[in-house]
Write an enzyme that holds these catalytic residues in place. Structure first.
Site, PDB file in Angstrom:
ATOM      1  NE  ARG A   8       6.893   0.833   6.102  1.00 35.99           N
ATOM      2  CZ  ARG A   8       7.016   0.091   5.221  1.00 35.99           C
ATOM      3  NH1 ARG A   8       6.560  -0.089   4.219  1.00 35.99           N
ATOM      4  NH2 ARG A   8       7.842  -1.926   5.441  1.00 35.99           N
ATOM      5  CG  ASP A   9       3.745  -2.823   5.470  1.00 32.31           C
ATOM      6  OD1 ASP A   9       3.597  -3.084   4.119  1.00 32.31           O
ATOM      7  OD2 ASP A   9       3.612  -4.239   5.353  1.00 32.31           O
ATOM      8  CG  HIS A  46       7.426  -8.265   7.094  1.00 31.58           C
ATOM      9  ND1 HIS A  46       6.760  -6.970   7.388  1.00 31.58           N
ATOM     10  CD2 HIS A  46       5.921  -8.467   5.756  1.00 31.58           C
ATOM     11  CE1 HIS A  46       6.441  -5.812   7.215  1.00 31.58           C
ATOM     12  NE2 HIS A  46       5.347  -7.196   6.355  1.00 31.58           N
ATOM     13  CG  HIS A  69       1.672 -10.079   3.637  1.00 30.45           C
ATOM     14  ND1 HIS A  69       0.928  -9.214   2.803  1.00 30.45           N
ATOM     15  CD2 HIS A  69       2.346  -9.178   4.605  1.00 30.45           C
ATOM     16  CE1 HIS A  69       2.350  -7.847   2.878  1.00 30.45           C
ATOM     17  NE2 HIS A  69       2.758  -8.214   4.082  1.00 30.45           N
ATOM     18  CB  CYS A  87       2.419  -5.230  -0.683  1.00 28.44           C
ATOM     19  SG  CYS A  87       3.432  -4.838  -1.860  1.00 28.44           S
ATOM     20  CG  ASN A  97       1.562  -6.220   7.045  1.00 26.13           C
ATOM     21  OD1 ASN A  97       2.339  -6.799   6.554  1.00 26.13           O
ATOM     22  ND2 ASN A  97       1.010  -5.352   6.958  1.00 26.13           N
TER      23      ASN A  97
END
Length: 315
Positions: free
Chosen positions: A18-19, A213, A215, A246, A255
């Site tokens: 997804r991300d 979460h 980065h 993002c 990520n």
């Protein structure tokens, strides 16, 4: 001897499908996405965030959510959690129509990012999510709340932990069972992480309700993760191969790579249930389909030379 300040087991919340893929220029065939998810589960990941029910105009890379989810739903019967992101009531309707059992909503901590990403103020966006979360809980779904810009904002600078605590409280009051603290532009340091987690604990929001979460914009993702583990957090978001970032945050790099995370956790003797070599093979396979290698350092080492993993060294 294991470090008593660290947990014995960590749950890896895999966000690559997804991300990760939502930030790629290429739009992959749905069959490749489904195989990616099955391969990730086959490597031992028990939580794989499958897709997003955002309007296709905003995230065309995930426009095939209705086709994808039925292709991977068999994994739920095998004990794999397959959460999906929903932005609003319409997204929830689409997810419920497919039998989804777990969703996530995406909130902003800073006003500038709320305006850029959600076209609303922070308060307005939270009000939008409230009936979505309430209905999801009434339907028996588990709900995760993502919080973006928890440590720094590219327009507003460092973020006051009190603002994060306030949004966390609102999401908890709505019914979110887990809150994922996002370092959206990768500016956090271990000191920032320790301070925020300390403040959240003082506000009654313990590490059992939290995920992190990170980065890796400034190369701090692993150090930040280790700090979070020392503060009791046991759920860490990561993306296979380091895919993603993002799409609404300029300068944000990928990520935290799942392979980099696993290399560290394995070396610390922390259990995850994930086979690092099988995961690396999966990420390498996905890199071929994307036409470029991922940024994960551990992945490059494992796939380009015969590097033993900590798992290989076990007696």
């Amino acid at each position: 001897m294991p470090d008593p300040a660290l947990p014995r087991r960590v749950r890896v919340h895999e966000v690559g499908p997804r991300d990760g893929l939502q930030n790629e220029a290429a739009v992959l065939p749905v069959e490749i996405k489904a195989e990616f998810i099955h391969r990730l589960a086959g490597a031992g990941l028990d939580t794989v965030e499958a897709t997003s029910f955002v309007h296709p105009r905003w995230v065309p890379q995930l426009a095939d959510a209705e086709r994808l989810y039925p292709m991977v739903a068999d994994l739920v019967d095998r004990g794999v959690r397959l959460p999906v992101l929903v932005p609003n009531a319409r997204g929830l309707d689409r997810a419920l129509g497919l039998g989804v059992r777990e969703i996530a909503v995406f909130a902003a901590v800073t006003e500038s990012f709320a305006r850029a990403n959600l076209n609303r103020t922070v308060a307005e966006s939270l009000a939008l999510f409230e009936p979505v979360v309430a209905r999801a809980r009434a339907e028996g779904l588990r709900v995760r709340g993502y919080l973006s810009m928890c440590f720094g904002d590219f327009e507003e600078g460092p973020v006051d932990p009190a603002r994060v605590v306030g949004v966390c409280r609102r999401l908890e009051d709505m019914g979110c069972s887990e809150l994922s603290l996002g370092d959206t532009i990768g500016t956090a340091t271990p000191g920032h992480v320790a301070r925020l987690l300390t403040d959240l604990h003082a506000a009654g929001i313990g590490p059992d309700r939290l995920a992190v979460h990170f980065h890796d914009t400034y190369g701090q993702a692993l150090a930040n993760t280790l700090t979070a583990l020392r503060h009791g957090v046991t759920t860490v978001d990561a993306s296979a191969g380091g895919l993603g970032g993002c799409p609404y945050a300029r300068s944000a790099t990928g990520n935290l790579a799942t392979e980099d995370l696993l290399w560290m956790l394995d070396g610390l003797g922390i259990e995850t249930g994930v086979d690092l070599r099988r995961l690396a093979a999966t990420s390498d396979w996905m890199a071929e389909h994307l036409g470029r290698p991922g940024p994960s350092r551990a992945l490059r080492a494992l796939t380009h030379r015969d590097t033993p993993t900590p798992q290989d060294k076990e007696p």
